[in-house]
Design a protein around this motif. Structure first.
Motif, short mmCIF file in Angstrom:
data_model
loop_
_atom_site.label_atom_id
_atom_site.label_comp_id
_atom_site.label_asym_id
_atom_site.label_seq_id
_atom_site.Cartn_x
_atom_site.Cartn_y
_atom_site.Cartn_z
N HIS A 265 -38.50 -1.34 -12.50
CA HIS A 265 -37.84 -0.36 -13.36
C HIS A 265 -37.89 1.04 -12.73
O HIS A 265 -38.95 1.49 -12.28
CB HIS A 265 -38.49 -0.32 -14.74
N SER A 267 -38.03 3.83 -14.00
CA SER A 267 -38.87 4.79 -14.73
C SER A 267 -40.25 4.95 -14.10
O SER A 267 -40.90 5.98 -14.28
CB SER A 267 -39.01 4.36 -16.19
N ILE A 268 -40.71 3.94 -13.35
CA ILE A 268 -42.06 4.05 -12.76
C ILE A 268 -42.11 5.15 -11.70
O ILE A 268 -43.18 5.66 -11.39
CB ILE A 268 -42.53 2.71 -12.16
N LEU A 393 -50.37 4.38 -13.44
CA LEU A 393 -49.32 3.61 -14.12
C LEU A 393 -49.78 3.17 -15.50
O LEU A 393 -50.95 2.84 -15.71
CB LEU A 393 -48.95 2.37 -13.29
N LYS A 394 -48.86 3.15 -16.45
CA LYS A 394 -49.16 2.64 -17.78
C LYS A 394 -49.32 1.13 -17.72
O LYS A 394 -48.85 0.47 -16.79
CB LYS A 394 -48.03 3.00 -18.76
N GLU A 396 -47.90 -1.24 -19.35
CA GLU A 396 -46.65 -2.00 -19.34
C GLU A 396 -45.91 -1.90 -18.00
O GLU A 396 -45.02 -2.71 -17.70
CB GLU A 396 -45.72 -1.54 -20.47
N ASP A 397 -46.27 -0.89 -17.18
CA ASP A 397 -45.62 -0.73 -15.88
C ASP A 397 -46.47 -1.24 -14.73
O ASP A 397 -46.01 -1.24 -13.57
CB ASP A 397 -45.31 0.76 -15.63
N SER A 400 -44.95 -4.33 -12.68
CA SER A 400 -43.80 -3.95 -11.88
C SER A 400 -44.21 -3.06 -10.70
O SER A 400 -43.76 -3.26 -9.57
CB SER A 400 -42.78 -3.21 -12.75
N GLY A 401 -45.09 -2.09 -10.96
CA GLY A 401 -45.54 -1.18 -9.91
C GLY A 401 -46.34 -1.89 -8.84
O GLY A 401 -46.16 -1.64 -7.63
#
Length: 465
Positions: A265, A267-268, A393-394, A396-397, A400-401
């Motif tokens: 995503h 947004s990361i 990173l959060k 939820e991320d 993905s990160g």
């Protein structure tokens, strides 16, 4: 109550019922890491057997690492879709069959194709193994379990170059790949016996379009670098590959902005440390990624060492890397990420450039100390870069990160090898083969300068600790 609290704070030992699973995962880590390094010292012998120029053998490494980079994004979804047992069994069988294919190769083309399939199997072994531990182990035993399975991953690079040298000198290069077969057979048997077939019942759809865009971009841009080694390639084909690579990358970005669940995503990238860390990983590893390919090649082709000695000389580098691990956290807490990464990136770049000082008259003991010191700075670099990338990173991320970080690590390694091979071949073309050692020296100076430039990226980090 206080006694109960104390008990909870003490990490639990690993239960006996989980040990077969951990041994199996550790074996997969060992196979993948060993195969990443064992081939480096064998390349000149493989080239001689296949009637190829040893300086043009970087495609054997690039094919493996690039296949891993392309496969990693899909590994987690495949595991959730088909289950841990099936995926891990498939990975081991594919890795073993591809190893047989490598050993039976009669040409560079067939060897590269076999290495691609080996890389796909390797890309599934490590992430699926780590995912298995996360899903199976109770939380109080998780840290001990992860530490246990990571040890073989450190041993593989330690013994890989020297083992590769011994095999090609006393047996033949084919056994570099064939040793994977008995290990794979044992692993496949115990996979069916001990692994649970855990899988997700409700699984989100995979972003196939995004995956195709990302894979196309990575492969195209890597082929551009690879084609720079071959002086016969037309400029039109290189331009076409560049256009395809950049177009696919831009298309993915536009696709990810609209897709409800993209592969990575956008947004990361709003997380400052993640953006800096990803860019830093990419550019700092370009010079570093070439060293496992360039150094054994220089020791054998330009300095005349036999494969065994060339492999053994890589051990101090791995030892230095392992010994400094326990002190890196203290170093970062003391000086902060910005100071550590800026300073250490400069040191790594200077360390790579300093390999240009190695000559036939350089004492062996000094070369070993040289490699040991470089291993220390290398280890600090990788640990600090990886940590700063994902630390903010959060939840939820995080997945993905972490996935994107793994892809960038593998991609930058393949690009580094391709760049190193291209630069070396261009210097040889200019200076002639009689100045082979000088061409290696110029190449190390260029790779060192490239790494030093990456320190500017880490300068953008905030000064806080």
């Amino acid at each position: 109550m206080s006694q109960g609290t104390k008990t909870k704070d003490v990490p639990e030992p690993i239960g006996k019922e989980y040990r077969p699973i951990l041994w199996l995962v550790a074996m997969g880590f060992f196979m993948q890491q060993l195969d990443s390094t064992i081939i480096n010292t064998a390349l000149p012998n493989i080239a001689k057997s296949l009637n190829e120029n040893p300086l043009n053998m970087q495609s054997v490494i690039v094919a493996y690492v690039l296949a891993m980079a392309v496969t990693i994004p899909i590994s987690g979804w495949v595991t959730d879709r088909y289950g841990i047992k099936r995926t891990y069994f498939f990975a081991i069988i594919l890795f073993s069959l591809a190893s047989i294919g490598c050993a039976l190769s009669q040409s560079l083309t067939t060897l590269v194709i076999s290495r691609v399939f080996q890389g796909i199997g390797g890309a599934l072994l490590q992430p699926v193994g780590r995912l298995t531990v996360l899903k199976v182990m109770p939380r109080p035993q998780l840290l001990a379990a992860l530490s246990f399975v990571s040890i073989p991953g450190l041993i593989g690079p330690l013994i890989g170059p020297s083992l590769g040298g011994l095999i090609v000198e006393w047996m033949s290069w084919h056994w570099i790949f064939l040793i994977n077969v008995p290990i794979g057979m044992v692993g496949a048997f115990f996979t069916l016996k001990v692994l649970p077939n855990m899988k997700q019942s409700h699984l989100a759809s995979f972003d196939y379009i995004g995956f195709i865009f990302v894979a196309t971009s990575m492969v195209s841009l890597s082929l551009v670098l690879e084609s720079m080694v071959d002086q016969t390639r037309s400029q039109a084909s290189m331009i076409l590959l560049i256009v395809i690579g950049l177009s696919a990358g831009a298309s993915y970005w536009l696709h990810a902005l609209r897709h409800h669940s993209p592969l990575f995503h956008p947004s990361i990238f709003k997380v400052h440390t993640f953006s800096i860390g990803i860019l830093g990983n990419l550019f700092a590893r370009l010079g570093n990624g070439a060293i496992p390919f360039m150094m054994p090649l220089m020791l054998q082709v330009a300095l005349g060492f036999n494969p065994t000695i060339a492999g053994l000389m890589m051990i101090p580098l791995a030892i230095g890397s392992m010994l400094i691990k326990r002190f890196i956290t203290r170093l970062i807490y003391r000086f902060g990420y910005r100071k550590v990464l800026v300073t250490n990136t400069l040191c790594v770049g200077l360390g790579i450039a300093s390999f240009a000082l190695i000559t036939p008259n350089t004492p062996m003991w000094w070369q070993l100390i040289h490699f040991f010191i470089f291993g220390i700075f290398n280890s600090i670099q990788f640990t600090a870069m990886n940590t700063v990338t994902i630390k903010d990173l959060k939840q939820e991320d995080a997945s993905s990160g972490n996935g994107l970080l793994s892809v960038v690590q593998q991609l930058s390694m393949s690009m580094g090898v391709a760049i190193g091979g291209a630069v070396l071949n261009n210097f040889i073309h200019l200076d002639g083969k009689q100045n082979m050692l000088q061409s290696f020296h110029y190449t190390f100076l260029c790779l060192g300068a490239l790494t030093i430039c990456a320190s500017w990226i880490f300068w953008q980090l905030k000064k806080s600790r």
